[in-house]
Design a protein around this motif. Sequence first.
Motif, mmCIF file in Angstrom:
data_model
loop_
_atom_site.group_PDB
_atom_site.id
_atom_site.type_symbol
_atom_site.label_atom_id
_atom_site.label_comp_id
_atom_site.label_asym_id
_atom_site.label_seq_id
_atom_site.Cartn_x
_atom_site.Cartn_y
_atom_site.Cartn_z
ATOM 1 N N CYS A 61 0.845 -1.184 0.000
ATOM 2 C CA CYS A 61 0.000 0.000 0.000
ATOM 3 C C CYS A 61 0.881 1.235 0.000
ATOM 4 O O CYS A 61 1.743 1.384 0.872
ATOM 5 C CB CYS A 61 -0.886 0.034 1.237
ATOM 6 N N GLY A 62 0.658 2.131 -0.936
ATOM 7 C CA GLY A 62 1.379 3.386 -0.952
ATOM 8 C C GLY A 62 0.694 4.420 -0.083
ATOM 9 O O GLY A 62 -0.506 4.685 -0.238
ATOM 10 N N VAL A 63 1.421 4.997 0.868
ATOM 11 C CA VAL A 63 0.884 6.022 1.755
ATOM 12 C C VAL A 63 1.906 7.144 1.868
ATOM 13 O O VAL A 63 3.087 6.956 1.541
ATOM 14 C CB VAL A 63 0.542 5.474 3.153
ATOM 15 N N SER A 64 1.468 8.279 2.352
ATOM 16 C CA SER A 64 2.368 9.384 2.637
ATOM 17 C C SER A 64 2.437 9.592 4.134
ATOM 18 O O SER A 64 1.457 9.346 4.862
ATOM 19 C CB SER A 64 1.862 10.672 1.969
ATOM 20 N N ALA A 65 3.593 10.022 4.612
ATOM 21 C CA ALA A 65 3.702 10.392 6.022
ATOM 22 C C ALA A 65 2.628 11.420 6.337
ATOM 23 O O ALA A 65 2.420 12.372 5.588
ATOM 24 C CB ALA A 65 5.091 10.949 6.304
ATOM 25 N N GLY A 66 1.898 11.202 7.424
ATOM 26 C CA GLY A 66 0.772 12.056 7.777
ATOM 27 C C GLY A 66 -0.564 11.512 7.340
ATOM 28 O O GLY A 66 -1.602 11.991 7.815
ATOM 29 N N ASP A 67 -0.578 10.547 6.432
ATOM 30 C CA ASP A 67 -1.827 9.907 6.032
ATOM 31 C C ASP A 67 -2.432 9.139 7.202
ATOM 32 O O ASP A 67 -1.737 8.751 8.144
ATOM 33 C CB ASP A 67 -1.603 8.927 4.876
ATOM 34 N N THR A 68 -3.720 8.892 7.108
ATOM 35 C CA THR A 68 -4.408 8.064 8.090
ATOM 36 C C THR A 68 -4.661 6.687 7.503
ATOM 37 O O THR A 68 -5.312 6.556 6.463
ATOM 38 C CB THR A 68 -5.745 8.699 8.510
ATOM 39 N N VAL A 69 -4.132 5.681 8.164
ATOM 40 C CA VAL A 69 -4.409 4.286 7.837
ATOM 41 C C VAL A 69 -5.437 3.793 8.847
ATOM 42 O O VAL A 69 -5.291 4.009 10.047
ATOM 43 C CB VAL A 69 -3.121 3.436 7.920
ATOM 44 N N THR A 70 -6.487 3.167 8.376
ATOM 45 C CA THR A 70 -7.531 2.646 9.251
ATOM 46 C C THR A 70 -7.562 1.131 9.156
ATOM 47 O O THR A 70 -7.835 0.588 8.085
ATOM 48 C CB THR A 70 -8.912 3.219 8.870
ATOM 49 N N VAL A 71 -7.232 0.473 10.250
ATOM 50 C CA VAL A 71 -7.316 -0.983 10.277
ATOM 51 C C VAL A 71 -8.695 -1.379 10.787
ATOM 52 O O VAL A 71 -9.308 -0.661 11.584
ATOM 53 C CB VAL A 71 -6.204 -1.610 11.147
ATOM 54 N N GLU A 72 -9.185 -2.494 10.301
ATOM 55 C CA GLU A 72 -10.550 -2.913 10.586
ATOM 56 C C GLU A 72 -10.541 -4.335 11.128
ATOM 57 O O GLU A 72 -9.877 -5.214 10.587
ATOM 58 C CB GLU A 72 -11.390 -2.835 9.301
#
Length: 254
Positions: A61-72
């Motif tokens: 998964c590509g994300v940026s620092a500061g992004d919100t990742v939501t685990v479920e």
Amino acid sequence: MKSFQFSVLAALAATQAMGHATFQQLWINGEDQMSLVVPVTDVSSNAVRCNANPAAAKGKCGVSAGDTVTVEMHQQPNDRSCANEAIGGNHFGPVMVYLTRVDDAATADGSTGWYKIYEDSWAKNPSGYSGSDDFWGVKDMNKCCGLVDVPIPQDTPAGDYLLRAEVIALHVAGGVGGAQLYMSCYQLTVDGNGNASPATVQFPGAYSAQDPGILFNMYAPVSSYKAPGPAVVSGGTTKTAGSGCTGCEASCHA
């Protein structure tokens, strides 16, 4: 809309996990990435890294620092309904999330050093009478349809990471080996220009079977509780247990 691919380093053992909680899905900045784990009770085993039988991932998964990742997380596979508790049966305890920087997230096995970026643990319920009546991270997660928002710290350097999401269920933790640890790892590639270099811990090694956050009688009167492992790093997120579903990216899914 951006699309991302993800895979979970987990034990795909549905027949064993039917009665247990499972981290199943990953969201990034509110987008559903659209995936089971059995509990780990031996904190000295390698399975405490990313659960049992990890395998190479199909993507990252590509994300940026500061992004919100939501685990479920949900107790039953394929049940994402808000009408049902995400994890029931008094499986109360802390919710924690770790990161580890790796060379290649698709093949990493979790043997590198980890640091904690999120914790939602415990707070006293003034109207309750025992630990099971108190506020717990799992209760907040249940109020949010099994969703846990995890901001990636802004100062995270660019590179590949594993994100380790974990619940420790304390409903039978009054004896050694009773605590049930549920965790899954997600493969991330972070885009950022941070330079943080936090201290890390190893799994296994970060937890002991005798830790007061592991060996714990949830049904006795509780005056304090400290989740196991290190403190949340600077720039990470410590949620106050009892705050419920606050600011959740995808709290309204059916």
